[in-house]
Design an enzyme around this catalytic site. Structure first.
Site, PDB file in Angstrom:
ATOM      1  N   ASP B 201       7.610   7.599  -8.542  1.00 11.43           N
ATOM      2  CA  ASP B 201       6.156   7.631  -8.575  1.00 11.43           C
ATOM      3  C   ASP B 201       5.671   6.748  -7.419  1.00 11.43           C
ATOM      4  OD1 ASP B 201       3.477   7.097  -8.927  1.00 11.43           O
ATOM      5  OD2 ASP B 201       3.626   6.665 -11.078  1.00 11.43           O
ATOM      6  N   GLN B 204       1.368   3.992  -5.862  1.00 12.30           N
ATOM      7  CA  GLN B 204       1.124   2.682  -5.240  1.00 12.30           C
ATOM      8  C   GLN B 204       2.134   2.418  -4.114  1.00 12.30           C
ATOM      9  OE1 GLN B 204      -1.577   1.069  -6.295  1.00 12.30           O
ATOM     10  NE2 GLN B 204      -1.879   2.425  -8.040  1.00 12.30           N
TER      11      GLN B 204
END
Lengths: 154, 411
Positions: B201, B204
């Protein structure tokens, strides 16, 4: 411009710091109802003891922001010991104040009820919440939960 | 050398000219969504003013221009993460969340069987949890969690045990709550040693790091445009061409087919197979502009700047408030990004954010779509401040000043 003083009135901060009617009631005879605010994670567990059409006792546990905590505390003080029809009227006046109901009473009329003038005045401290629309759901959590606990009028 | 000056970036982002409640805006919510510079806004306006047409299959000039812009963004995204197979490995999605749904519904459904394990962690965003629960309910996979230690980092002490039966490790590169940056390259080696693939993921991690999918050797990557100065509505799913070519379609419709007959259809080749319907073309133009803008600044320089802001903020928050403001995340700035979650004594995160707003300080209260992590630390919510390439020390000044007011009001 909405001012913080409109939101965080002294009465609200007082009820947040020293919430009234915290705790539990034995069930039965009391009813236990849970309320959630999934967006902010506020949780409220309400215990109401209704006898002969009178809300004789109310207690609550849970956690949340100052507005939700103060609102539930103010609510408990305003409705404890009162007949159910008056309790329902108080819920309606509160929701009107939050802009969730069409105003049916002229302003202040709900406060004229003898006996509980002071608690109603205190509830009016929450009037500033309407200037902060995202916080209205914080203020109404306890009232919706109470409405749910009382069920439909018989 | 790059010409990175955070003050220049601030001037480039028009929203930061705003005055909120009489105070200059101190935008500390970049982990939720970053602020686009003029270059991004103008790229999108220019697209609509000069080039707009539907992409692919068009013969007229503006349709060709729109297609070039859209496909050019694919190449820009591939370059930004060093995709070995180039633009053919880039699938545009709506956001990181949709990219994970694509991974689970396409690769997951095709490759995972009942009893197979997907290993995620307690610090995942719901986007990297819920799609796996869907697959658990549909296919019978097991979703297993790497615990998070009291140091706010992955507890890898039982990793060998946890790796049993794992077919996919899917982890956040950088926690959107704690700021913790996970050892992705090291964990990818472990995953590969156990015959598992590695998904990251990057919402960020890509936005606040230097991303190289070859160097880290990961297999899947998801990230969002709007977390990295781009527009909302566009995200990226990357995987190596060999894996992508074997993945069945997820969403069906126009644009993703080679042929459709009354008795069935043949899917298109390449990324188009996963892009049903008219794609986010203006958003692709905006994303490409954001990636160019970030490349010009230099991702290394941005990381260094955000790290120095984080070191300074962590030290000053502790110095100013000590135990009254607890930081939910690592206190050392090693392997840590500029996301600072706060637990303010006696003040609910919503009230913190409300008071801060009065001083123009934008922080996010809530569970940050990471409820298992909140539960892990016994919290319902935190107030989260997060930095971006335009953040300055004066934003931290405003944060600390406003936090002081919040503590005074509620004390």
């Amino acid at each position: 411009m909405a001012n913080l003083d409109d939101l965080y009135r002294d009465i609200i901060l007082d009820h947040y710091r020293s919430p009234r009617n915290r705790g539990e009631l034995p069930t039965p005879p009391a009813r236990r109802v849970e309320g959630f605010n999934p967006l902010c994670g506020d949780e409220l567990v309400l215990y109401v003891d209704v006898r002969d059409g009178v809300l004789v006792d109310i207690k609550m546990t849970g956690h949340g922001c100052s507005i939700s905590q103060a609102s539930s505390s103010l609510m408990s003080a305003a409705v404890k010991g009162r007949p159910l029809d008056e309790v329902r009227e108080t819920i309606e006046s509160f929701k009107t104040m939050m802009g969730l109901r069409e105003a049916s009473l002229s302003e202040g009329e709900a406060s004229d009820d003898a006996g509980d003038l002071r608690s109603m005045k205190e509830i009016n401290a929450l009037a500033g919440v309407v200037k902060f629309p995202v916080r209205i759901k914080c203020a109404t959590l306890a009232w919706n939960t109470l409405e749910q606990a009382l069920g439909a009028p018989s | 050398m790059t010409s990175y000056d955070p003050r220049r970036v601030r001037i480039d982002t028009p929203i930061q000219e705003r005055v909120i409640n009489g105070h200059p805006i101190a935008y500390l919510d970049s982990a939720s969504s970053s602020l686009p510079p003029r270059a991004v806004i103008e790229a999108m306006s220019r697209y609509y003013e000069r080039h707009h047409a539907n992409v692919h299959r068009g013969v007229f000039q503006t349709a060709n221009e729109a297609t070039e812009i859209y496909e050019g963004a694919r190449a820009a995204a591939a370059r930004y993460i060093n995709a070995p197979g180039g633009a053919d490995e880039i699938v545009f999605t709506k956001n990181t969340t949709e990219a994970f749904n694509l991974l689970a519904n396409s690769w997951g459904v095709a490759n995972l069987r009942a009893g197979d394990v997907v290993l995620i962690s307690e610090m995942e965003h719901h986007a990297n949890i819920v799609p796996w629960f869907h697959l658990r309910d549909r296919v019978g996979i097991e979703v297993r969690f790497i615990p998070v230690g009291d140091d706010f980092r992955l507890d890898l002490s039982d990793l060998e045990q946890l790796m049993r039966g794992v077919k996919l490790v899917s982890l956040t590169g950088m926690s959107n709550v704690l700021g913790t940056i996970n050892p992705i390259a090291e964990l990818t080696r472990v995953a590969h040693d156990h015959g598992a693939l590695m998904a990251v993921d990057g919402a960020q991690w890509v936005a606040h790091g230097v991303t190289d999918v070859v160097a880290t050797d990961i297999d899947f990557l998801a990230f969002s445009g709007h977390k990295m100065l781009g527009p909302t509505g566009i995200g990226v799913f990357w995987t190596r061409a060999a894996l992508l070519d074997a993945m069945p379609p997820f969403l069906g419709g126009g644009g993703m087919i080679a042929d459709v007959r009354l008795d069935g259809y043949v899917p298109a080749d390449g990324p188009a197979r996963f892009e049903a319907g008219t794609p986010p073309i203006a958003e692709a133009a905006g994303l490409a502009a954001a990636l160019r803008y970030l490349e010009n600044l230099g991702p290394e320089a941005i990381v260094a700047h955000e790290r120095s802001l984080t070191v300074d903020a962590l030290a000053r928050l502790h110095g100013e408030f000590a135990e009254r403001v607890r930081i939910i995340g690592p206190l050392d700035a090693v392997d840590r990004g500029g996301v600072i979650s706060l637990d303010v004594e006696g003040v609910h995160p919503h009230d913190v954010a409300q008071v801060l707003d009065q001083y123009g300080v934008c922080v996010r209260p809530g569970h940050h779509c990471a409820k298992p992590l909140m539960r892990r630390f016994g919290l319902a919510a935190t107030a989260r401040a997060s930095f971006g390439p335009y953040s300055l020390t004066r934003d931290t000044d405003a944060l600390i000043d406003a936090l002081g007011h919040a503590l005074t009001l509620f004390s």
